[in-house]
Motif scaffolding. Structure first.
Motif, PDB file in Angstrom:
ATOM      1  N   ARG A 171       0.756  -1.194   0.252  1.00  0.00           N
ATOM      2  CA  ARG A 171       0.259  -0.015  -0.028  1.00  0.00           C
ATOM      3  C   ARG A 171       0.830   1.194  -0.180  1.00  0.00           C
ATOM      4  NH1 ARG A 171      -3.556   0.061   5.112  1.00  0.00           N
ATOM      5  NH2 ARG A 171      -1.295  -0.091   6.128  1.00  0.00           N
ATOM      6  N   SER A 172       0.410   2.381  -0.738  1.00  0.00           N
ATOM      7  CA  SER A 172       1.148   3.422  -0.639  1.00  0.00           C
ATOM      8  C   SER A 172       1.484   4.180   0.606  1.00  0.00           C
ATOM      9  CB  SER A 172       0.566   4.502  -1.661  1.00  0.00           C
ATOM     10  OG  SER A 172      -0.754   4.571  -1.441  1.00  0.00           O
ATOM     11  N   GLU A 173       0.208   3.975   1.302  1.00  0.00           N
ATOM     12  CA  GLU A 173       0.374   4.505   2.853  1.00  0.00           C
ATOM     13  C   GLU A 173       1.499   3.908   3.787  1.00  0.00           C
ATOM     14  OE1 GLU A 173      -3.621   2.486   2.512  1.00  0.00           O
ATOM     15  OE2 GLU A 173      -2.431   3.361   0.842  1.00  0.00           O
ATOM     16  N   ASP A 174       2.033   2.614   3.457  1.00  0.00           N
ATOM     17  CA  ASP A 174       3.092   2.098   4.107  1.00  0.00           C
ATOM     18  C   ASP A 174       4.331   2.729   4.176  1.00  0.00           C
ATOM     19  OD1 ASP A 174       1.223   0.363   5.151  1.00  0.00           O
ATOM     20  OD2 ASP A 174       1.611  -1.136   3.772  1.00  0.00           O
ATOM     21  N   VAL A 175       4.568   3.637   2.846  1.00  0.00           N
ATOM     22  CA  VAL A 175       5.773   4.147   2.377  1.00  0.00           C
ATOM     23  C   VAL A 175       6.145   5.375   3.033  1.00  0.00           C
ATOM     24  CG1 VAL A 175       7.145   5.096   0.601  1.00  0.00           C
ATOM     25  CG2 VAL A 175       5.608   3.500   0.300  1.00  0.00           C
ATOM     26  N   ILE A 176       7.224   5.671   3.957  1.00  0.00           N
ATOM     27  CA  ILE A 176       7.655   6.466   4.738  1.00  0.00           C
ATOM     28  C   ILE A 176       8.473   7.700   3.920  1.00  0.00           C
ATOM     29  CG2 ILE A 176       8.477   7.336   6.857  1.00  0.00           C
ATOM     30  CD1 ILE A 176       7.783   4.650   8.021  1.00  0.00           C
ATOM     31  N   ASP A 177       8.395   8.948   3.974  1.00  0.00           N
ATOM     32  CA  ASP A 177       9.227   9.815   3.312  1.00  0.00           C
ATOM     33  C   ASP A 177      10.312   9.959   4.109  1.00  0.00           C
ATOM     34  OD1 ASP A 177       6.877  10.357   2.065  1.00  0.00           O
ATOM     35  OD2 ASP A 177       6.877  12.649   2.149  1.00  0.00           O
ATOM     36  N   GLY A 178      11.672   9.978   3.202  1.00  0.00           N
ATOM     37  CA  GLY A 178      13.021  10.197   3.685  1.00  0.00           C
ATOM     38  C   GLY A 178      13.494   8.832   3.895  1.00  0.00           C
ATOM     39  N   TYR A 179      12.894   7.734   4.108  1.00  0.00           N
ATOM     40  CA  TYR A 179      13.421   6.534   4.676  1.00  0.00           C
ATOM     41  C   TYR A 179      13.613   5.331   3.534  1.00  0.00           C
ATOM     42  CZ  TYR A 179      12.699   7.848   9.321  1.00  0.00           C
ATOM     43  OH  TYR A 179      12.993   8.569  10.587  1.00  0.00           O
ATOM     44  N   CYS A 180      15.003   4.820   3.245  1.00  0.00           N
ATOM     45  CA  CYS A 180      14.988   3.933   2.366  1.00  0.00           C
ATOM     46  C   CYS A 180      15.166   2.608   3.151  1.00  0.00           C
ATOM     47  CB  CYS A 180      16.192   4.468   1.582  1.00  0.00           C
ATOM     48  SG  CYS A 180      15.733   5.247   0.018  1.00  0.00           S
ATOM     49  N   SER A 181      14.318   1.995   3.797  1.00  0.00           N
ATOM     50  CA  SER A 181      14.516   0.726   4.590  1.00  0.00           C
ATOM     51  C   SER A 181      14.004  -0.400   3.993  1.00  0.00           C
ATOM     52  CB  SER A 181      13.631   1.206   5.728  1.00  0.00           C
ATOM     53  OG  SER A 181      12.229   1.412   5.481  1.00  0.00           O
ATOM     54  N   GLY A 182      13.921  -0.469   2.729  1.00  0.00           N
ATOM     55  CA  GLY A 182      13.134  -1.471   2.041  1.00  0.00           C
ATOM     56  C   GLY A 182      11.716  -1.676   1.756  1.00  0.00           C
ATOM     57  N   ILE A 183      11.002  -0.665   2.351  1.00  0.00           N
ATOM     58  CA  ILE A 183       9.761  -0.356   2.020  1.00  0.00           C
ATOM     59  C   ILE A 183       9.434   0.882   1.091  1.00  0.00           C
ATOM     60  CG2 ILE A 183       7.361   0.261   3.146  1.00  0.00           C
ATOM     61  CD1 ILE A 183       8.669  -0.459   5.672  1.00  0.00           C
ATOM     62  N   GLY A 184       9.307   0.410  -0.330  1.00  0.00           N
ATOM     63  CA  GLY A 184       9.325   1.396  -1.422  1.00  0.00           C
ATOM     64  C   GLY A 184      10.513   1.942  -1.734  1.00  0.00           C
ATOM     65  N   CYS A 185      11.490   1.965  -1.092  1.00  0.00           N
ATOM     66  CA  CYS A 185      12.867   2.449  -1.261  1.00  0.00           C
ATOM     67  C   CYS A 185      13.831   1.738  -0.651  1.00  0.00           C
ATOM     68  CB  CYS A 185      12.974   3.761  -1.154  1.00  0.00           C
ATOM     69  SG  CYS A 185      14.634   4.472  -1.158  1.00  0.00           S
ATOM     70  N   CYS A 186      14.891   1.136  -1.160  1.00  0.00           N
ATOM     71  CA  CYS A 186      15.900   0.429  -0.734  1.00  0.00           C
ATOM     72  C   CYS A 186      17.335   1.033  -1.100  1.00  0.00           C
ATOM     73  CB  CYS A 186      15.961  -1.041  -1.254  1.00  0.00           C
ATOM     74  SG  CYS A 186      17.404  -1.973  -0.921  1.00  0.00           S
ATOM     75  N   GLN A 187      18.194   1.073  -0.038  1.00  0.00           N
ATOM     76  CA  GLN A 187      19.454   1.889  -0.237  1.00  0.00           C
ATOM     77  C   GLN A 187      20.503   1.090   0.220  1.00  0.00           C
ATOM     78  OE1 GLN A 187      20.298   6.012   0.887  1.00  0.00           O
ATOM     79  NE2 GLN A 187      19.933   6.471  -1.229  1.00  0.00           N
ATOM     80  N   THR A 188      21.725   0.895  -0.315  1.00  0.00           N
ATOM     81  CA  THR A 188      22.928   0.291   0.143  1.00  0.00           C
ATOM     82  C   THR A 188      24.160   0.741  -0.154  1.00  0.00           C
ATOM     83  OG1 THR A 188      23.876  -2.228   0.303  1.00  0.00           O
ATOM     84  CG2 THR A 188      22.853  -1.498  -1.764  1.00  0.00           C
ATOM     85  N   SER A 189      25.070   0.695   0.804  1.00  0.00           N
ATOM     86  CA  SER A 189      26.580   1.136   0.193  1.00  0.00           C
ATOM     87  C   SER A 189      27.223  -0.020  -0.530  1.00  0.00           C
ATOM     88  CB  SER A 189      27.337   1.491   1.541  1.00  0.00           C
ATOM     89  OG  SER A 189      26.344   2.402   2.393  1.00  0.00           O
ATOM     90  N   LEU A 190      28.203   0.575  -1.236  1.00  0.00           N
ATOM     91  CA  LEU A 190      29.071  -0.381  -2.055  1.00  0.00           C
ATOM     92  C   LEU A 190      30.288  -0.043  -1.657  1.00  0.00           C
ATOM     93  CD1 LEU A 190      27.241  -0.260  -5.652  1.00  0.00           C
ATOM     94  CD2 LEU A 190      26.745  -1.742  -3.605  1.00  0.00           C
ATOM     95  N   PRO A 191      31.376  -0.814  -2.011  1.00  0.00           N
ATOM     96  CA  PRO A 191      32.912  -0.397  -1.729  1.00  0.00           C
ATOM     97  C   PRO A 191      33.434   0.439  -2.637  1.00  0.00           C
ATOM     98  CG  PRO A 191      32.555  -2.766  -2.776  1.00  0.00           C
ATOM     99  CD  PRO A 191      31.140  -2.327  -2.312  1.00  0.00           C
TER     100      PRO A 191
END
Length: 734
Positions: A171-191
């Motif tokens: 659901r779109s309501e589950d997505v939180i602005d500013g957070y890439c925690s795996g819910i709509g947005c995932c972010q990870t570091s690379l070497p």
């Protein structure tokens, strides 16, 4: 050696620096900026391409001689664009700084038909700077946007890796602005330190359940701090890709040559001019840069080099109350006649306190110095106490004291930051055992001469502190000879550090995949022994440990799973659940590695063979198993063992977790297979020379080369098992 089963990496410490003198001064920051130097380029060379300042060692124009070498020459396109744009190859350059460049981005995108789920628009993303003096900076992050998506990203050149991201939401309501925690947005570091990357963007259900608010998914690599996730609006924004490409650059590190400072200093190729120093690139690749000394500014690559900064002309660079006297690389403060400063007042007080001026002054200096370092130590202690509480120190103590039969802290050692700094020689580079996308592992030597491995990661999610503490308590209770022992942790740094027993001779992954002398001992017997012992250890963790190490049993996971996608249970993508059977799947992948010698995911293999699990199951179904087994495994393993282990792998890799065996069943079956120790051809009529004839050029057995004499009168092939390998039986009738 085979204890490398569990790996938990959390972070790093804080370095504080202070300076004290007997006069009132401040530390001047390094203001070196080649783009703002009085002399920016070589004489006669342009310094601008449109809005971009191009300082030496870079230069505009191929063959112009304006750059330090050909690879630093930039193209300035003046006809197609207004204002002109600068390029290196096909990459546009936005900014050049003392050690980095910011360049244009590329974005992978997939859009789906709302009703059918068909892919209506797709483009991949890759970037290649191999052969250039540039490499990708650790300031970049890899980001995935979408609610039904996962992606792999691979890098090579200098440093090779494969990583990935999973992004889910219903659901779109589950997505939180500013957070890439795996819910709509995932972010990870690379070497840092790689020069080529490629990403493969995929969807689980082609957005059929989320297309009403998320028709497209995106994956890109760029400067982390320049991108802010806008939540639901990003999921439906048709201009999202354009926004990223115009506002989120890729950051490149650059360096000169392919030698270190120690190797290049004193040679004719040394590029650093007067009042400058040489700095190794620090990217994991060769090369160096030049930097102005403290208190100097300019372009260190051009004669006469860096020039002195007059701190007295800028009140922001000095804190003198009255008179400021500029000195080479610094400044001094003084007082007009008849007035006193702090230093003069100290001398006057010292003269009043003792008959001996020199002794009085010395006593006061000693007292002030002791006071300063006392305050500094107290400040550091308060900071460490703050981190200890912030990182769950009180919760850890409470958890340990509540463990039945535990009357002391001996079971879980809480190390101090000072202890680990001494153990690692202040985290010296020569103590590094390995680096990864999430942190660094150091070799440490404790005061009692024990050698340990200290894991120091780059970041820590504060919302996971309680889970982290629970896992520390659980892991310290684990006592098994095939599980690496967690000795304790340090919570006094900004992010926790974990201390493990030191395991020498590398990891199983290295022994399987790094070809060389270290692989010669990997006989079939040893592979089977390793598999059996690791299975026993996992079974112990699931059921026999004092506190069962089953952290995620039937637990919904809504954040990014920090792991290698090649080992991750595919059922997780559909259920968002990780269970004990997820470990069984991962272990099945390891077994397949042991049999084939192939990596779980290898982007250099063909599309159908890229994923080892798919590859392995497919070859089993087609009765071609021997074609992917490692030749030594085929030569040394008995038929019963090879068939048994292959069938076990197949069951472990079942997509439905209910169809997989338990780890206890896996361990028992592997231990039973170790009893079959006879030579692989002991029960068969095929002689050694016939066996050699079955080998193809790659050393694998070609089962379609089985001689006709191996068939019986009814045309059946002896030794055939449904869905398994085919091999001739002993005493086949002729």
């Amino acid at each position: 050696m085979w204890k490398n089963i569990l790996t938990w990496i959390f972070f790093s410490g804080v370095i504080l620096t202070f300076a004290a003198t007997n006069t009132t001064t401040i530390t001047v920051a390094d203001t070196f900026n080649i783009s703002k130097a009085p002399i920016i380029t070589k004489p006669g060379c342009p310094s601008k391409c449109g809005d971009l300042t191009v300082p030496y060692p870079f230069g505009i124009g191929p063959g112009s001689g304006c750059a330090i070498e050909e690879r630093f020459e930039l193209n300035c396109t003046t006809t197609a664009f207004d204002p002109p744009r600068a390029y290196t190859g096909n990459i546009q350059i936005y900014e050049i700084s003392d050690n980095q460049m910011r360049v244009s981005n590329v974005v992978a995108r997939r859009c789906y038909d709302r009703i059918t789920g068909a892919v209506v628009l797709t483009n991949s993303a890759s970037s290649n700077i191999t052969g250039t003096p540039y490499s990708y900076s650790e300031l970049n992050k890899f980001t995935l946007i979408g609610c039904d998506d996962f992606t792999l990203v691979s890098g090579s050149g200098g440093r090779s890796f494969t990583s990935g991201c999973i992004s889910l939401c219903s659901r779109s309501e589950d997505v939180i602005d500013g957070y890439c925690s795996g819910i709509g947005c995932c972010q990870t570091s690379l070497p840092k330190g790689f020069q080529y990357y490629w990403t493969d963007l995929r969807s689980l259900r082609n957005h059929t359940l989320v297309s009403s608010f998320n028709p497209c998914s995106y994956a890109f690599f760029g400067e982390g701090k320049r991108f802010g996730f806008r939540g639901e609006s990003d999921l439906s924004d048709p201009n999202f890709m354009d926004r990223v490409m115009t506002t989120v650059p890729i950051v490149l590190d650059w360096a000169i040559g392919n030698l270190t400072c120690a190797e290049v200093e004193g040679t004719g190729d040394y590029a650093c001019k007067g009042n400058s120093l040489c700095v190794d690139s620090g990217t994991g690749m060769a090369g160096y840069r030049c930097r102005c000394n403290k208190g100097y500014e300019g372009n260190p690559y051009l004669d006469p080099g860096c020039t002195d900064i007059d701190e007295c002309k800028d009140s922001n660079l000095n804190d003198c109350e009255k008179s400021c006297i500029n000195t080479p690389g610094g400044f001094n403060c003084s007082c007009p006649d008849g007035q006193y400063g702090m230093a003069e007042r100290m001398v006057e007080v010292a003269m009043l306190l003792t008959p001996s001026t020199g002794l009085g002054f010395l006593s006061l200096v000693i007292a002030v110095t002791l006071l300063y370092f006392g305050l500094k130590k107290r400040k550091l202690m308060k900071l460490r106490e703050k981190f200890f509480q912030q990182n769950g120190g009180l919760l850890l103590k409470q958890q340990i004291s509540s463990i039945e039969g535990s009357n002391s802290m001996d079971s879980t050692k809480i190390f101090t930051a000072e202890e680990l700094e001494k153990a690692t020689d202040n985290y010296a580079d020569d103590r590094i055992l390995g680096r990864g996308g999430y942190g660094t592992v150091y070799k440490g030597i404790l005061p009692d001469k024990r050698i340990v491995a200290i894991k120091r990661s780059r970041m820590m999610d504060e919302s996971q502190i309680e889970q982290f503490i629970n896992e520390v308590v659980i892991l310290t209770q684990v006592n098994h000879r095939n599980v690496v022992k967690l000795l304790g942790c340090c919570l006094e740094s900004e992010v926790p550090l974990l201390v493990y027993e030191y395991v020498s001779n590398g990891t199983l992954y290295e022994h399987i995949h790094n070809r060389g002398a270290m692989t010669t001992w990997l006989s079939w017997d040893n592979r089977l022994r390793i598999a059996s012992e690791v299975a026993g250890a996992l079974s112990y963790l699931h059921s026999a440990a004092t506190i069962p190490a089953n952290f995620l049993d039937q637990t919904e996971v809504t954040t990014l799973v920090q792991g290698t996608l090649g080992y991750l249970d595919p059922e997780y993508f559909h259920t968002s659940l990780l269970t004990e059977k997820s470990d069984v799947y991962s272990f099945g992948v390891v077994l397949a590695e042991l049999l084939t010698g192939k990596k779980p995911i290898d982007m250099e293999r063909s599309q159908e063979q890229r994923n080892l699990t798919t590859y392995f199951i497919m070859y089993m179904k087609e009765n071609k198993l021997f074609q992917i087994l490692e030749p030594r495994v085929v030569r040394e393993g008995s038929l019963e063992q090879l068939q048994g282990v292959a069938e076990l792998i197949k069951r472990c890799l079942c997509l439905n977790s209910e169809d997989r065996p338990t780890m206890k069943e896996v361990a028992m079956e592997l231990e039973g297979l170790r009893k079959f120790t006879k030579h692989p051809w002991a029960h068969q009529s095929v002689h050694e020379e016939e066996y050699v004839g079955l080998m193809n050029e790659s050393g694998s057995v070609d089962l379609y080369a089985v001689p006709m004499s191996s068939y019986n009168r009814t045309g059946e092939i002896y030794g055939q098992y449904p869905g398994q390998i085919i091999f001739p039986r002993v005493n086949s009738p002729r």
